[in-house]
Design a protein around this motif. Sequence first.
Motif, PDB file in Angstrom:
ATOM      1  N   ASP A   1       0.853  -1.176   0.000  1.00 27.43           N
ATOM      2  CA  ASP A   1       0.000   0.000   0.000  1.00 27.43           C
ATOM      3  C   ASP A   1       0.895   1.233   0.000  1.00 27.43           C
ATOM      4  N   TYR A   2       0.683   2.121  -0.959  1.00 23.36           N
ATOM      5  CA  TYR A   2       1.375   3.405  -1.029  1.00 23.36           C
ATOM      6  C   TYR A   2       0.390   4.455  -0.536  1.00 23.36           C
ATOM      7  N   LEU A   3       0.837   5.307   0.391  1.00 24.03           N
ATOM      8  CA  LEU A   3      -0.063   6.180   1.141  1.00 24.03           C
ATOM      9  C   LEU A   3      -0.060   7.612   0.626  1.00 24.03           C
ATOM     10  N   ASP A   4      -1.227   8.260   0.758  1.00 24.42           N
ATOM     11  CA  ASP A   4      -1.415   9.674   0.388  1.00 24.42           C
ATOM     12  C   ASP A   4      -1.135   9.929  -1.092  1.00 24.42           C
ATOM     13  N   VAL A   5      -1.544   9.007  -1.934  1.00 28.87           N
ATOM     14  CA  VAL A   5      -1.335   9.126  -3.381  1.00 28.87           C
ATOM     15  C   VAL A   5      -2.531   9.855  -4.000  1.00 28.87           C
ATOM     16  N   PRO A   6      -2.310  10.951  -4.701  1.00 30.60           N
ATOM     17  CA  PRO A   6      -3.418  11.665  -5.349  1.00 30.60           C
ATOM     18  C   PRO A   6      -4.037  10.834  -6.484  1.00 30.60           C
ATOM     19  N   ARG A   7      -5.303  11.038  -6.709  1.00 33.01           N
ATOM     20  CA  ARG A   7      -6.032  10.308  -7.756  1.00 33.01           C
ATOM     21  C   ARG A   7      -5.365  10.431  -9.138  1.00 33.01           C
ATOM     22  N   PRO A   8      -4.865  11.603  -9.532  1.00 30.82           N
ATOM     23  CA  PRO A   8      -4.230  11.695 -10.850  1.00 30.82           C
ATOM     24  C   PRO A   8      -3.033  10.756 -11.028  1.00 30.82           C
TER      25      PRO A   8
END
Length: 71
Positions: free
Chosen positions: A32-39
């Motif tokens: 899991d990679y955290l705080d990834v923006p939707r774009p």
Amino acid sequence: MHRTPVESSALRSVGYEKRVLEIEYVQGQVYDYLDVPRPVYDALMTAQSKGRYVNAQVKTHYRYHRVTDAP
């Protein structure tokens, strides 16, 4: 989290929910990679080389934790 299978020699499936990008690698590990923006997720899903995109735009930019080990 629901993951979508992807065409890639490095990744098996990808999921995204509440700024968490979940990647299952072909060897079986899930991260899991955290705080990834939707774009970033959207760009990954349309990238010609998903493994190359993850290496360049995800691994070095976002905190992560391993969800499962390889089987």
